[in-house]
Design a protein around this motif. Structure first.
Motif, mmCIF file in Angstrom:
data_model
loop_
_atom_site.group_PDB
_atom_site.id
_atom_site.type_symbol
_atom_site.label_atom_id
_atom_site.label_comp_id
_atom_site.label_asym_id
_atom_site.label_seq_id
_atom_site.Cartn_x
_atom_site.Cartn_y
_atom_site.Cartn_z
ATOM 1 N N THR A 46 0.824 -1.214 0.000
ATOM 2 C CA THR A 46 0.000 0.000 0.000
ATOM 3 C C THR A 46 0.855 1.259 0.000
ATOM 4 O O THR A 46 0.646 2.171 -0.815
ATOM 5 C CB THR A 46 -0.931 0.010 1.227
ATOM 6 N N VAL A 47 1.815 1.310 0.918
ATOM 7 C CA VAL A 47 2.672 2.492 1.014
ATOM 8 C C VAL A 47 3.487 2.671 -0.265
ATOM 9 O O VAL A 47 3.628 3.794 -0.781
ATOM 10 C CB VAL A 47 3.610 2.381 2.240
ATOM 11 N N SER A 48 4.008 1.569 -0.800
ATOM 12 C CA SER A 48 4.809 1.652 -2.024
ATOM 13 C C SER A 48 3.979 2.175 -3.188
ATOM 14 O O SER A 48 4.459 2.982 -3.996
ATOM 15 C CB SER A 48 5.388 0.279 -2.372
ATOM 16 N N PHE A 51 1.325 4.218 -3.238
ATOM 17 C CA PHE A 51 1.052 5.654 -3.185
ATOM 18 C C PHE A 51 2.331 6.482 -3.308
ATOM 19 O O PHE A 51 2.323 7.551 -3.932
ATOM 20 C CB PHE A 51 0.303 6.000 -1.900
ATOM 21 N N LEU A 52 3.434 5.993 -2.746
ATOM 22 C CA LEU A 52 4.689 6.733 -2.879
ATOM 23 C C LEU A 52 5.156 6.783 -4.327
ATOM 24 O O LEU A 52 5.591 7.825 -4.825
ATOM 25 C CB LEU A 52 5.773 6.094 -2.008
ATOM 26 N N ILE A 53 5.043 5.649 -5.019
ATOM 27 C CA ILE A 53 5.492 5.592 -6.410
ATOM 28 C C ILE A 53 4.566 6.395 -7.320
ATOM 29 O O ILE A 53 5.018 7.093 -8.231
ATOM 30 C CB ILE A 53 5.588 4.123 -6.877
ATOM 31 N N CYS A 54 3.263 6.325 -7.061
ATOM 32 C CA CYS A 54 2.319 7.071 -7.893
ATOM 33 C C CYS A 54 2.429 8.583 -7.668
ATOM 34 O O CYS A 54 2.116 9.370 -8.562
ATOM 35 C CB CYS A 54 0.892 6.610 -7.614
ATOM 36 N N MET A 55 2.845 8.995 -6.473
ATOM 37 C CA MET A 55 3.009 10.425 -6.189
ATOM 38 C C MET A 55 4.379 10.939 -6.594
ATOM 39 O O MET A 55 4.663 12.130 -6.470
ATOM 40 C CB MET A 55 2.773 10.695 -4.705
ATOM 41 N N LYS A 56 5.227 10.035 -7.097
ATOM 42 C CA LYS A 56 6.569 10.431 -7.500
ATOM 43 C C LYS A 56 6.513 11.437 -8.654
ATOM 44 O O LYS A 56 5.778 11.243 -9.607
ATOM 45 C CB LYS A 56 7.348 9.179 -7.936
#
Length: 311
Positions: free
Chosen positions: A21-23, A25-30
């Motif tokens: 989950t965290v990965s 959202f972090l990757i999509c917000m990159k």
């Protein structure tokens, strides 16, 4: 024991779900546009088509739900944007074998040589050989991996002409990457084995065996090794779990088509689903390795018992 294993399994599943989950959202917000690398040679009209194809025009929450549904029910890690027509699962299937070959061979070499060096150091504690190996161990641990890659490439391949500088597909191509992978690990296992062996040699049962006239060979293999190797046994599954993500620099340096090289390229090309799929795969392997380490703690050492009322 069964209750303990079930409990650790539940913790592992929860940890993997949180990481995924965290990965996501972090990757999509990159920052950055993942389509840029793909449409460099295409007209601008293709941009919107590709955005719709990969679902990048959808809200982030919608993409998350769709991705998790595919991951949970189909084991689908998504489609690569940069590698046309290839899913992340396909890329993992081909590259994981390459990384596993290098990593597992290197780990076998690390454990065998590291354990032997550690025992030799402990049996010759504070002597010249022990002091020399300790200095080399510190250097091997502190020096970055890419330095070993460069040194091996220069001396072994370029100056001495013993192997090709780079390449893949032949047994001779394993020599340089496996050597670069093995050196830091040998130093680490040697360090831990020496410390563990020195501690075991000070135990009362070792002194009793010596007093009874036990031969050195029997003393080492029957009493010292079996007890001192416990830290190494619990370190090996973690090392195996790191095989797929621990050789990124080596694979990139020697142009090896493993997971490390694909991961670095995915980051540089902003390929979100390939980055995410590999991150989840790395996390899965690491969590599985920790799960087996927890079990080994209760099986290898008879002094460690996991009882019904254990915490």
């Amino acid at each position: 024991m069964g209750k303990y294993i079930l409990k650790r399994f539940i913790y592992a599943v929860i940890a993997l779900a949180i990481i995924a989950t965290v990965s996501f959202f972090l990757i999509c917000m990159k920052p950055g546009d993942p389509i840029v690398a793909k449409v460099q040679q295409l007209p601008d009209s293709s941009r919107q088509v590709l955005i719709a194809k990969y679902g990048l025009d959808q809200p982030m929450t919608t993409r998350f739900v769709e991705y998790m549904k595919g991951l949970l029910f189909e084991g689908n890690l998504g489609d690569s944007i940069v590698y046309e027509g290839r899913t992340v699962n396909m890329l993992l299937k081909t590259s994981a074998v390459v990384s596993a070959k290098i990593g597992l061979i290197a780990i076998a070499i690390q454990v065998v040589i590291g354990v032997l060096l550690g025992i030799i150091q402990a049996l010759n504690r504070e002597k010249l050989g022990d002091q020399v190996i300790r200095v080399l161990v510190v250097l091997a641990i502190c020096i970055p991996t890419f330095v070993f890659c460069a040194l091996l490439q220069y001396f072994v391949a370029f100056k001495w002409k013993l192997t090709p500088i780079m390449g893949w597909g032949q047994p001779i191509h394993y020599i340089l990457p496996v050597a670069a992978y093995s050196i830091p690990g040998i130093a680490t296992y040697s360090k831990y084995m020496r410390t563990s062996t020195v501690g075991v040699m000070g135990e009362d049962y070792i002194q009793t065996a010596i007093a009874k006239g036990c031969s050195q060979r029997r003393l080492v293999f029957k009493h010292i090794l079996r007890n001192a190797i416990l830290p190494i046994v619990t370190m090996v599954p973690v090392a195996v779990g790191n095989v797929f993500g621990g050789s990124m620099v080596i694979e990139r340096f020697f142009s090896i088509p493993g997971m490390g090289q694909h991961y670095v390229k995915a980051v540089s090309d902003s390929d979100p689903y390939l980055i995410l799929g590999m991150a989840i795969f790395f996390a899965l392997m690491y969590i599985i390795s920790l799960f087996f380490v927890d079990i080994l703690y209760g099986l290898v050492d008879p002094r460690i018992r996991i009882t019904k009322n254990a915490r």
